[in-house]
Scaffold this motif. Structure first.
Motif, PDB file in Angstrom:
ATOM      1  N   ILE A 122       0.858  -1.190   0.000  1.00  0.00           N
ATOM      2  CA  ILE A 122       0.000   0.000   0.000  1.00  0.00           C
ATOM      3  C   ILE A 122       0.887   1.230   0.000  1.00  0.00           C
ATOM      4  O   ILE A 122       1.742   1.389   0.874  1.00  0.00           O
ATOM      5  CB  ILE A 122      -0.885   0.079   1.258  1.00  0.00           C
ATOM      6  N   ASP A 166       0.196  -5.400  -8.672  1.00  0.00           N
ATOM      7  CA  ASP A 166      -1.026  -5.089  -7.968  1.00  0.00           C
ATOM      8  C   ASP A 166      -0.659  -4.318  -6.698  1.00  0.00           C
ATOM      9  O   ASP A 166      -0.347  -4.913  -5.680  1.00  0.00           O
ATOM     10  CB  ASP A 166      -1.694  -6.422  -7.613  1.00  0.00           C
ATOM     11  N   ASN A 186      -1.837  -1.227  -3.997  1.00  0.00           N
ATOM     12  CA  ASN A 186      -2.925  -0.344  -3.573  1.00  0.00           C
ATOM     13  C   ASN A 186      -2.362   1.027  -3.222  1.00  0.00           C
ATOM     14  O   ASN A 186      -1.255   1.133  -2.708  1.00  0.00           O
ATOM     15  CB  ASN A 186      -3.620  -0.907  -2.328  1.00  0.00           C
ATOM     16  N   PHE A 187      -3.144   2.062  -3.512  1.00  0.00           N
ATOM     17  CA  PHE A 187      -2.726   3.407  -3.123  1.00  0.00           C
ATOM     18  C   PHE A 187      -3.847   4.073  -2.330  1.00  0.00           C
ATOM     19  O   PHE A 187      -5.025   3.865  -2.620  1.00  0.00           O
ATOM     20  CB  PHE A 187      -2.379   4.249  -4.358  1.00  0.00           C
ATOM     21  N   VAL A 188      -3.453   4.842  -1.346  1.00  0.00           N
ATOM     22  CA  VAL A 188      -4.423   5.552  -0.515  1.00  0.00           C
ATOM     23  C   VAL A 188      -3.975   6.996  -0.393  1.00  0.00           C
ATOM     24  O   VAL A 188      -2.802   7.257  -0.090  1.00  0.00           O
ATOM     25  CB  VAL A 188      -4.519   4.916   0.900  1.00  0.00           C
TER      26      VAL A 188
END
Lengths: 213, 123
Positions: free
Chosen positions: A75, A97, A99-101
């Motif tokens: 992430i 794959d 994830n980014f926040v």
């Protein structure tokens, strides 16, 4: 994956097209990024089969390096939407794959110590005083296994003392001193390129008995 | 965004005492296949808040996870591992929102990236 191969892949990533000085956006070069993650994986087994978070990920270099080295879940957190857009495309180009926040690290809570390892190249706090230590404080709260971070060598004693005494780190160790090439990105830079000494740190958080939400 | 990420995020708006779990509003869900790593699943199992995880998976259209009596012994079942893997790592919330359970404030999700930034008066 070999170190050279990792460095090569990271060298192809897109970097900030219009870096923002207020956020102290400097790209993490492929040389430093590859060595940082390679050491984390090969000397300490902190990457493959792990959950890795990249704090202040910018264009995603460190997180992508973690994914390339076999992290199961990565992430990237950053406050800046433009950087995340580039990071997202960088990961997609490599079919990773990640994830980014979009989040301000200082307001971040991550439940349950799900994150094993935090890797980060925090803002050095030159413009926004203390922000590098804010990042470290949060990283040591959310990671269960280790935190890898870059800090200016001139701040070595302070970083060590603060991590151990105030952030309750179990250990704080400088793995090596690196030269950080700061290219002339901003108008206020007078020289073409500046080389600053930075320490690659490995911190180990103190285990908590009960995870808090 | 994977449900593993959802399982660790919470609303940190000032005054909110329990910002977990965030409710999901799903407008677009995508699936991306990844190789299954049983050891990883076995390690992470105990760290997952199960009820919110099952609810989140349902919201994204996957309702094959057991809801009650979830014991570590389930990890010996290949069938369970496959479903756990799929829900945890392969289903992604692509467009929609995460909603603070106390205030109802929505955090929009675009291109799989939730925007958790707080406004000045929320910090």
């Amino acid at each position: 994956m070999k170190l050279k191969q990792l460095e090569g892949l990271l060298g192809n990533l897109d970097q900030f097209s219009a870096p923002k000085i207020e956020l102290e956006q400097y790209p993490t070069g492929p040389h430093i990024a590859s060595r940082m993650l390679y050491t984390a994986e090969n000397s300490f087994e902190d990457v493959s089969d792990k959950v890795v978070a990249d704090f202040g990920c910018g264009c995603g270099t460190l997180g992508i390096a973690a994914a390339l080295l076999g992290a199961d879940h990565v992430i990237g957190f950053d406050v800046d939407a433009d950087s995340l857009e580039i990071a997202y495309l960088n990961a997609e180009d490599l079919e990773l794959d990640v994830n980014f926040v979009q989040s301000d690290i200082r307001n971040l809570q991550c439940r349950g110590k799900i994150i094993d390892t935090v890797v980060m190249n925090p803002p050095f706090g030159t413009r926004n005083k203390g922000v590098d230590m804010d990042f470290l404080s949060v990283a040591l709260k959310v990671a269960s296994q280790a935190v890898y971070s870059l800090h200016k060598t001139t701040t070595r004693e302070y970083v060590k003392k603060t991590a151990l005494r105030e952030y309750n780190a179990k250990s704080a160790e400088v793995l090596c001193e690196l030269r950080y090439d700061v290219p002339k990105l901003y108008k206020f830079h007078k020289k073409k390129e500046v080389d600053i000494a930075v320490d690659l740190w490995r911190f180990v958080p103190t285990p908590t008995v009960e995870s808090d939400v | 965004m994977r449900l593993l990420t959802h399982n660790m995020l919470s609303s940190t708006i000032k005054g909110v005492s329990n910002g977990f779990p965030l409710t999901i509003e799903a407008a677009k869900v995508v699936e991306k296949q990844v190789d299954m790593n049983s050891d990883f699943l076995k390690n992470i199992f105990s760290k997952i808040e199960w009820k919110p995880f099952v609810e989140a998976a349902k919201t994204l259209g996957f309702s094959e996870l057991p809801e009650e009596d979830v014991q570590p012994s389930l990890l010996d079942s290949h069938e369970f591992l496959t479903k756990f893997h799929h829900a945890l790592l392969e289903i992604h919330l692509e467009e929609g929102a995460l909603v603070c359970p106390e205030t109802g404030r929505k955090f929009p999700v675009n291109k799989g990236i939730p925007n958790m930034l707080l406004l000045e008066d929320e910090v």
